[in-house]
Design a protein around this motif. Structure first.
Motif, PDB file in Angstrom:
ATOM      1  N   MET A  97       0.785  -1.269   0.030  1.00 42.77           N
ATOM      2  CA  MET A  97       0.211  -0.108   0.027  1.00 42.77           C
ATOM      3  C   MET A  97       1.016   1.166   0.085  1.00 42.77           C
ATOM      4  SD  MET A  97      -3.084   1.357   2.699  1.00 42.77           S
ATOM      5  CE  MET A  97      -4.105  -0.148   2.343  1.00 42.77           C
ATOM      6  N   ALA A  98       0.477   2.376  -0.632  1.00 39.15           N
ATOM      7  CA  ALA A  98       1.281   3.473  -1.008  1.00 39.15           C
ATOM      8  C   ALA A  98       1.192   4.212   0.517  1.00 39.15           C
ATOM      9  CB  ALA A  98       0.663   4.294  -2.226  1.00 39.15           C
ATOM     10  N   LYS A  99       2.328   4.899   0.639  1.00 41.94           N
ATOM     11  CA  LYS A  99       2.159   5.732   1.783  1.00 41.94           C
ATOM     12  C   LYS A  99       1.127   6.695   2.009  1.00 41.94           C
ATOM     13  CE  LYS A  99       6.059   4.741   4.064  1.00 41.94           C
ATOM     14  NZ  LYS A  99       6.001   4.280   5.414  1.00 41.94           N
ATOM     15  N   ALA A 100       0.666   7.552   0.807  1.00 44.96           N
ATOM     16  CA  ALA A 100      -0.471   8.346   0.894  1.00 44.96           C
ATOM     17  C   ALA A 100      -1.662   7.517   1.141  1.00 44.96           C
ATOM     18  CB  ALA A 100      -0.743   9.067  -0.599  1.00 44.96           C
ATOM     19  N   ASP A 101      -1.994   6.365   0.664  1.00 43.84           N
ATOM     20  CA  ASP A 101      -3.085   5.451   1.038  1.00 43.84           C
ATOM     21  C   ASP A 101      -2.900   5.029   2.399  1.00 43.84           C
ATOM     22  OD1 ASP A 101      -4.091   5.639  -1.736  1.00 43.84           O
ATOM     23  OD2 ASP A 101      -3.506   3.802  -2.247  1.00 43.84           O
ATOM     24  N   GLU A 102      -2.162   4.699   2.988  1.00 46.14           N
ATOM     25  CA  GLU A 102      -1.810   4.391   4.419  1.00 46.14           C
ATOM     26  C   GLU A 102      -2.319   5.689   5.256  1.00 46.14           C
ATOM     27  OE1 GLU A 102       1.509   2.575   6.287  1.00 46.14           O
ATOM     28  OE2 GLU A 102       2.059   1.668   4.079  1.00 46.14           O
ATOM     29  N   TYR A 103      -1.819   6.895   5.027  1.00 48.54           N
ATOM     30  CA  TYR A 103      -2.219   8.093   5.719  1.00 48.54           C
ATOM     31  C   TYR A 103      -3.552   8.344   5.570  1.00 48.54           C
ATOM     32  CZ  TYR A 103      -2.730  12.975   6.885  1.00 48.54           C
ATOM     33  OH  TYR A 103      -3.351  14.007   7.430  1.00 48.54           O
ATOM     34  N   ARG A 104      -3.950   8.163   4.424  1.00 49.85           N
ATOM     35  CA  ARG A 104      -5.709   8.301   4.224  1.00 49.85           C
ATOM     36  C   ARG A 104      -6.465   7.239   4.988  1.00 49.85           C
ATOM     37  NH1 ARG A 104      -4.465   9.378  -2.106  1.00 49.85           N
ATOM     38  NH2 ARG A 104      -4.490  11.651  -1.968  1.00 49.85           N
ATOM     39  N   LEU A 105      -6.029   6.152   4.942  1.00 51.74           N
ATOM     40  CA  LEU A 105      -6.932   5.133   5.615  1.00 51.74           C
ATOM     41  C   LEU A 105      -6.769   5.396   7.083  1.00 51.74           C
ATOM     42  CD1 LEU A 105      -8.486   2.498   5.704  1.00 51.74           C
ATOM     43  CD2 LEU A 105      -6.474   1.305   5.401  1.00 51.74           C
ATOM     44  N   ASN A 106      -5.533   5.672   7.629  1.00 49.73           N
ATOM     45  CA  ASN A 106      -5.207   5.594   9.040  1.00 49.73           C
ATOM     46  C   ASN A 106      -5.711   6.774   9.607  1.00 49.73           C
ATOM     47  OD1 ASN A 106      -4.233   3.121   9.330  1.00 49.73           O
ATOM     48  ND2 ASN A 106      -2.118   3.752   8.504  1.00 49.73           N
ATOM     49  N   LYS A 107      -5.513   7.992   9.226  1.00 45.14           N
ATOM     50  CA  LYS A 107      -5.836   9.173   9.692  1.00 45.14           C
ATOM     51  C   LYS A 107      -7.162   9.674   9.202  1.00 45.14           C
ATOM     52  CE  LYS A 107      -4.195  13.802  11.098  1.00 45.14           C
ATOM     53  NZ  LYS A 107      -5.092  14.554  11.078  1.00 45.14           N
ATOM     54  N   GLU A 108      -7.474  10.028   8.134  1.00 43.82           N
ATOM     55  CA  GLU A 108      -8.850  10.412   7.585  1.00 43.82           C
ATOM     56  C   GLU A 108     -10.077   9.478   7.693  1.00 43.82           C
ATOM     57  OE1 GLU A 108      -9.358  13.403   7.147  1.00 43.82           O
ATOM     58  OE2 GLU A 108      -7.321  14.318   7.361  1.00 43.82           O
ATOM     59  N   ILE A 109      -9.766   8.324   6.972  1.00 45.30           N
ATOM     60  CA  ILE A 109     -10.893   7.360   6.904  1.00 45.30           C
ATOM     61  C   ILE A 109     -11.141   6.958   8.323  1.00 45.30           C
ATOM     62  CG2 ILE A 109     -11.720   5.437   5.914  1.00 45.30           C
ATOM     63  CD1 ILE A 109     -10.157   6.302   3.384  1.00 45.30           C
ATOM     64  N   ALA A 110     -10.146   6.280   8.957  1.00 44.49           N
ATOM     65  CA  ALA A 110     -10.288   5.640  10.219  1.00 44.49           C
ATOM     66  C   ALA A 110     -10.928   6.412  11.350  1.00 44.49           C
ATOM     67  CB  ALA A 110      -9.116   4.959  10.845  1.00 44.49           C
ATOM     68  N   GLY A 111     -10.329   7.765  10.958  1.00 42.98           N
ATOM     69  CA  GLY A 111     -10.748   8.861  12.192  1.00 42.98           C
ATOM     70  C   GLY A 111     -12.245   9.092  11.796  1.00 42.98           C
ATOM     71  N   TYR A 112     -12.502   9.248  10.930  1.00 42.10           N
ATOM     72  CA  TYR A 112     -14.056   9.811  10.597  1.00 42.10           C
ATOM     73  C   TYR A 112     -15.014   8.540  10.984  1.00 42.10           C
ATOM     74  CZ  TYR A 112     -18.140  11.351   8.456  1.00 42.10           C
ATOM     75  OH  TYR A 112     -19.637  11.880   8.194  1.00 42.10           O
ATOM     76  N   PHE A 113     -14.624   7.294  10.667  1.00 44.23           N
ATOM     77  CA  PHE A 113     -15.780   5.998  10.896  1.00 44.23           C
ATOM     78  C   PHE A 113     -15.359   5.479  12.122  1.00 44.23           C
ATOM     79  CE2 PHE A 113     -15.817   7.001   6.056  1.00 44.23           C
ATOM     80  CZ  PHE A 113     -17.351   7.041   6.371  1.00 44.23           C
ATOM     81  N   ALA A 114     -14.391   5.796  12.771  1.00 45.00           N
ATOM     82  CA  ALA A 114     -13.845   5.086  14.133  1.00 45.00           C
ATOM     83  C   ALA A 114     -15.416   4.623  14.974  1.00 45.00           C
ATOM     84  CB  ALA A 114     -13.204   6.067  14.936  1.00 45.00           C
ATOM     85  N   ASP A 115     -16.222   5.397  15.125  1.00 45.23           N
ATOM     86  CA  ASP A 115     -17.473   5.116  16.159  1.00 45.23           C
ATOM     87  C   ASP A 115     -18.576   4.209  15.168  1.00 45.23           C
ATOM     88  OD1 ASP A 115     -16.391   6.246  18.097  1.00 45.23           O
ATOM     89  OD2 ASP A 115     -17.187   8.230  17.677  1.00 45.23           O
ATOM     90  N   TYR A 116     -18.181   4.041  13.930  1.00 48.51           N
ATOM     91  CA  TYR A 116     -19.202   3.190  13.162  1.00 48.51           C
ATOM     92  C   TYR A 116     -18.806   1.949  13.232  1.00 48.51           C
ATOM     93  CZ  TYR A 116     -20.919   7.398  10.660  1.00 48.51           C
ATOM     94  OH  TYR A 116     -21.439   8.539  10.263  1.00 48.51           O
ATOM     95  N   ARG A 117     -19.851   0.862  13.016  1.00 49.29           N
ATOM     96  CA  ARG A 117     -19.768  -0.582  12.813  1.00 49.29           C
ATOM     97  C   ARG A 117     -19.592  -0.698  11.406  1.00 49.29           C
ATOM     98  NH1 ARG A 117     -21.989  -4.907  15.633  1.00 49.29           N
ATOM     99  NH2 ARG A 117     -22.898  -5.510  13.830  1.00 49.29           N
ATOM    100  N   ILE A 118     -19.065  -1.655  10.782  1.00 50.01           N
ATOM    101  CA  ILE A 118     -18.972  -1.704   9.227  1.00 50.01           C
ATOM    102  C   ILE A 118     -20.206  -1.948   8.820  1.00 50.01           C
ATOM    103  CG2 ILE A 118     -18.193  -3.298   7.466  1.00 50.01           C
ATOM    104  CD1 ILE A 118     -15.446  -3.395   8.810  1.00 50.01           C
ATOM    105  N   ASP A 119     -21.133  -2.449   9.377  1.00 48.17           N
ATOM    106  CA  ASP A 119     -22.444  -2.811   8.430  1.00 48.17           C
ATOM    107  C   ASP A 119     -23.280  -1.574   8.890  1.00 48.17           C
ATOM    108  OD1 ASP A 119     -22.919  -3.092  11.331  1.00 48.17           O
ATOM    109  OD2 ASP A 119     -23.849  -4.767  11.421  1.00 48.17           O
TER     110      ASP A 119
END
Length: 75
Positions: free
Chosen positions: A1-23
């Motif tokens: 996985m590219a560094k930019a994708d890792e950042y996006r996934l770990n910081k922005e996406i995971a941060g925003y969806f942290a309180d969501y269940r996947i379903d």
């Protein structure tokens, strides 16, 4: 996985969806995330990259999530 994708996934996406269940991630929650990216004045290409990464992540989650026998992915 590219560094930019890792950042996006770990910081922005995971941060925003942290309180969501996947379903519980649905159109409205994805739209909310996209609106947040728009408010940050990111380019359309960058927003598209974020949404593509979310799509790949959710497809992977579905592929590895055990389901009772006889239950389809869409149930």
């Amino acid at each position: 996985m590219a560094k930019a994708d890792e950042y996006r996934l770990n910081k922005e996406i995971a941060g925003y969806f942290a309180d969501y269940r996947i379903d519980a991630i649905n159109y409205a929650s994805l739209e909310g995330f996209m609106n947040r990216l728009i408010e940050k004045q990111l380019t359309a290409a960058t927003i598209s990259n974020y949404m593509g990464l979310i799509s790949k992540t959710l497809k992977y989650a579905v592929s590895v999530t055990p389901r009772p026998s006889g239950m389809s992915v869409l149930e």
